[in-house]
Scaffold this active site. Structure first.
Site, PDB file in Angstrom:
ATOM      1  CG  ASN A 157       2.271   6.507   1.180  1.00 34.59           C
ATOM      2  OD1 ASN A 157       2.374   5.332   1.534  1.00 34.59           O
ATOM      3  ND2 ASN A 157       3.295   7.183   0.684  1.00 34.59           N
TER       4      ASN A 157
ATOM      5  CG  HIS B  47      -0.346   0.012   2.529  1.00 30.67           C
ATOM      6  ND1 HIS B  47      -1.052   0.358   3.668  1.00 30.67           N
ATOM      7  CD2 HIS B  47       0.924  -0.274   2.944  1.00 30.67           C
ATOM      8  CE1 HIS B  47      -0.250   0.284   4.716  1.00 30.67           C
ATOM      9  NE2 HIS B  47       0.938  -0.103   4.299  1.00 30.67           N
ATOM     10  CG  HIS B  48       4.007   2.087   2.186  1.00 35.74           C
ATOM     11  ND1 HIS B  48       3.223   2.957   2.894  1.00 35.74           N
ATOM     12  CD2 HIS B  48       4.433   1.143   3.080  1.00 35.74           C
ATOM     13  CE1 HIS B  48       3.166   2.566   4.160  1.00 35.74           C
ATOM     14  NE2 HIS B  48       3.882   1.461   4.291  1.00 35.74           N
ATOM     15  CB  CYS B  49       3.838   0.726  -4.526  1.00 34.14           C
ATOM     16  SG  CYS B  49       4.533   0.945  -6.189  1.00 34.14           S
TER      17      CYS B  49
ATOM     18  CD  GLN C 114      -0.652   8.529   4.953  1.00 35.85           C
ATOM     19  OE1 GLN C 114       0.313   8.950   5.591  1.00 35.85           O
ATOM     20  NE2 GLN C 114      -1.190   9.217   3.961  1.00 35.85           N
TER      21      GLN C 114
END
Length: 282
Positions: A186, A142-144, A184
């Site tokens: 992001n 979920h950070h990509c 988070q």
């Protein structure tokens, strides 16, 4: 017209909608041990389930590796080309020695496992529509976002799974992301910043990586947690906000990102959730 993808080919009807491949696990000269993220945890989950006789190989859907054409549904060609530089992958995975490896090894030993997990998430999205539910044992990067990786996330599998569904499955036009990883999310937030078809709920430790203020603008339900948040407060907030999220938008698909880094003692998450409550949120 969407390209033909092996990720949407039919799977055996006798398989449960649980997607996994032994290729998920990253092991190469001990480099994976240089990061607190357990890059072999997916195999450990499957081995535990096998030992408890809860699942067998014949019941598991074998994940397929996402191809460049699959990845280009979301990613820019420029970003995929950047992954051909070992120093870029070293930065994304936060494992500095990767910088010194020839890129053909980085592709084979680091990025192929991540591409296979990404394929697994896309496959799980289609299976969830077909069967009513599905689990990818890996993924959740979920950070990509479409043009930037980070935090051990090289491919935007959540964004890809949703965009594949929007493009290829009639009747799927609204999605809700419920992200309960301690960090988070992001990446998918940046990707869906102005997309009203996607509703994002994100519960995370407000003090840790990535602290992406711009991406937070995409969150419809933002649940910012304090250091050491414990079971009672966590469950109350999660239950309240999940119920509210599902009342605000009636989605055609729900993507749940389950982060075990919420558990007490995790070196990265900074929360204090017991294993029992962690199971309840799953």
């Amino acid at each position: 017209m969407p390209h033909r993808s092996e990720l949407y080919e039919d799977v055996p009807s006798g398989c449960w909608p649980i997607v996994y491949s032994p290729d998920y696990n990253i092991t190469f000269m001990g480099l994976e041990k240089l990061h607190p993220f357990d890059a072999g945890k997916w195999g450990k989950v499957i081995n535990f389930l096998k030992e408890e006789k809860l699942i067998g190989d014949d019941l598991i859907v074998q994940a397929r590796e996402a191809t460049d054409e699959d990845l280009l549904v979301v990613h820019t060609r420029r970003y995929l080309n950047k992954l051909k530089w070992s120093f870029v992958v070293a930065t994304i995975t936060e494992i500095p020695p990767v910088l010194f490896l020839p890129n053909f090894l980085v592709q084979r030993k680091v990025l192929k496992p991540l591409r296979t997990q990404t394929g697994g998430t896309i496959m799980a999205g289609k299976l969830a529509v077909d069967r009513g539910w599905a689990i990818n044992v890996g993924g959740g990067f979920h950070h990509c976002s479409s043009d930037k990786g980070g935090g051990f996330c090289a491919y935007a599998d959540i964004t890809l799974a949703i965009k594949f569904l929007f493009e290829r499955v009639p009747g799927v036009s609204k999605a809700t992301i419920i992200d309960l990883d301690a960090h988070q999310g992001n990446g998918h937030e940046r990707d869906f910043m102005d997309d009203q078809r996607v509703y994002i709920m994100d519960a995370y430790n407000r003090y840790i990586y990535p602290g992406d203020g711009f991406a937070k603008r995409a969150i419809k339900r933002k649940v910012e947690l304090e250091w050491g948040t414990e079971d009672t407060e966590y469950l109350q907030k999660v239950h309240t906000h999940v119920e509210g999220a599902l009342n605000e938008l009636k989605p055609d698909i729900i993507v749940y990102n389950a982060g075990t880094d919420i558990l007490d003692g995790d070196p990265l998450g900074g929360l204090a959730i017991s294993p029992q409550i962690g199971e309840d949120t799953a």
